[in-house]
Design an enzyme around this catalytic site. Structure first.
Site, short mmCIF file in Angstrom:
data_model
loop_
_atom_site.label_atom_id
_atom_site.label_comp_id
_atom_site.label_asym_id
_atom_site.label_seq_id
_atom_site.Cartn_x
_atom_site.Cartn_y
_atom_site.Cartn_z
N GLU A 150 0.84 -1.21 0.00
CA GLU A 150 0.00 0.00 0.00
C GLU A 150 0.87 1.25 0.00
OE1 GLU A 150 -3.23 -0.17 2.85
OE2 GLU A 150 -4.09 -1.90 1.84
N GLU A 210 -5.07 -8.68 -0.25
CA GLU A 210 -5.88 -8.33 0.93
C GLU A 210 -7.31 -8.17 0.45
OE1 GLU A 210 -4.46 -5.24 3.60
OE2 GLU A 210 -2.38 -5.78 3.18
#
Ligand code: AHR
Length: 502
Positions: free
Chosen positions: A173, A306
């Site tokens: 991220e 995720e």
């Protein structure tokens, strides 16, 4: 009446076992207590790993495990987690709950856990706050067999043989907690960092995963790919990547600020979750179309490392631990998402539900020495036959559409695969909270079949607790009738059926 036609002669791609992967972060009680209890614990363990949990995960056929984060990965300095435990640095886990991280679970422990689980390894490196040298030395420490400073250090720390790193994530991220970067900046960093993720072994090279978008952020995907594919680069560099990650969480409530309870919800909350989970299909198509421009042969995997439901934490628990319960709603979200991944197995090569134990949409919850399996566990267990199978063409027609607010939801959804021995697996989900449906299943070859079936069903917010661990569990389903090679059944509301046909 709904009709499912299965074309046994039309395979549509290989279902990589890693689509059924999992994610474990140094977050709350995932690693500590959930997986690792230390060698001297009263809880039965092998080298510190909980025996009950390891056994359950093996039974579920866990194919790959991602570690150490998540946001934690871009703050993790691997050298803090090696060597004698009493000398390991203690630090504050600033991201998750502000608790002390004593680094007693580090690189050696991760590989020991994966050894016990018999699963592949997915290590996530630190780009946000780590150097190229730190990342390159970690790869050397883990995978170099010969004489070198890092290989020698590993041997000194008690592990002679190099380990196998199957996948390596270059940051996490990086548009957010991994450094708040722009896609162009990250793309350039990716090119640089991945250069030093060396391949030292004779076995298959480490698969390099480039940090991809947050949900629908196609600008990130476009700019990162543009940067990674830009010259100068050798013809066959292929963007320097084997996979591009994508994260998408289903937040059933109004917003991230008001996510709603994991267990207390109405039918609106049920359909909201399912409607948002089905959005995964759009996301895969959207990012897949951009990937197609650079990689029409689909060599680069979309790695959904995720995904899952994100609810409010359980009342009275540390908000930074992200501990939530898990109901039939979570089971249905898992079921429809895994069906979507199966159907996109030409592009989706790995996926990791977040997270394995005691965090977000977990398959296992623990409380001290007690352990329970969640409804989501049972979905992964029922779906395990899809791993390493070939996707079969299937066509489901005559399905009602459920309209709930902005969401149009098909009442039924499926995926079908065939294993090497010819056994066909059908996983069929009924997304209606209220209504059962008759379904007819037609196969290409009209011959007598042996059919066995399992079902997971219950009220929409049914869940397992430490007091009632088996409130939701897989049961045999006897309601399949067969006539001239055609199967028929009635699928109850709020349920998932797995048929095994041979
Ligand atoms: O899974 C919890 C967190 O969600 C991860 O650390 C991060 O990558 C994501 O934002």
């Amino acid at each position: 009446m709904a009709k499912l036609v299965i074309n046994e002669n039309k395979t549509e791609g290989h279902i990589n076992p890693e689509i059924y992967g999992h994610f474990s972060e140094h977050l709350g009680r995932c690693i500590y207590e959930g997986l690792y209890v230390k060698e001297d614990s009263g809880i039965p363990n092998v080298n510190g790993m909980r025996t009950d949990v390891v056994e359950a995960l093996k039974e579920m056929q866990i194919p790959v495990l991602r570690w150490p984060g998540g946001c934690f990965a871009d703050e993790y300095h691997w050298k803090d987690g090696i060597g004698p435990k009493e000398n390991r640095k203690k630090m504050i886990n600033t991201h998750w709950g502000g608790v002390v991280e004593d680094n007693s679970f580090g690189t050696h422990e991760f590989f020991e856990l994966c050894r016990q689980l018999g699963c592949k390894t997915y290590v996530n490196g630190n780009v946000g706050s780590g150097t190229v040298q730190e990342m390159s030395e970690w790869v050397e420490y883990m995978t170099f067999e010969g004489v070198s400073p890092m290989a020698d250090l590993r041997k000194k720390n008690g592990h002679e043989k190099a380990w196998k790193v199957d996948y390596f994530g270059v940051g996490n991220e990086n548009w957010g907690c991994g450094g708040n970067m722009t896609p162009e900046y990250y793309g350039n960093l990716y090119r640089r960092y991945q250069t030093y993720v060396r391949h030292y072994q004779d076995s298959a090279p480490i698969q390099k995963i480039c940090g991809g978008p947050n949900a629908g952020d196609d600008n990130w995907t476009k700019k990162v790919l543009e940067t990674c594919f830009a010259s100068p680069a050798p013809e066959d560099a292929h963007g320097f990547m084997d996979g591009l990650s994508m994260h998408y969480y289903t937040v059933p409530g109004e917003s991230w600020m008001n996510k709603g309870s994991a267990t207390e919800f109405t039918t609106d909350g049920w359909y909201q979750a399912l409607g948002k989970a089905l959005h995964m299909d759009d996301l895969i198509k959207k990012h897949g179309a951009i990937l197609d421009q650079y990689d029409p042969e689909k060599k680069i995997g979309l790695i959904v490392d995720e995904w899952g439901n994100w609810h409010e934490v359980e009342p009275g628990t540390n908000p930074g631990f992200l501990y939530q319960q898990n109901t039939m709603r979570d089971a249905l979200v898992a079921a429809v998402t895994l069906n979507i991944f199966n159907k996109h197995c030409d592009r989706v090569k790995m996926a990791c539900i977040a997270q394995l134990i005691n965090v977000l949409q977990s398959v296992i919850l623990t409380e001290g020495e007690k352990m329970i399996l969640t409804p989501t566990y049972h979905i992964f267990h029922m779906y395990k036959y899809h791993q390493d199978a070939e996707l079969l063409h299937s066509d489901l027609t005559g399905v009602d559409t459920i309209q709930n607010g902005e969401f149009s939801i098909p009442a039924l959804q499926e995926s079908v695969s065939v294993q090497k021995d010819g056994t066909i697996t059908v996983t069929l989900a009924n997304l209606s909270a209220e209504q059962s449906y008759p379904v007819e299943i037609a196969l290409t070859e009209k011959k007598n079949r042996t059919v066995s079936a399992k079902i997971l069903t219950g009220a929409m917010n049914a869940h397992n607790t430490f007091e009632e661990p088996d409130a939701v569990k897989e049961e045999s389903f006897e309601g399949v009738a067969e006539k001239d090679g055609t199967l028929s059944l009635e699928i109850p509301a709020c349920s998932v059926i797995c048929l095994r046909i041979s």
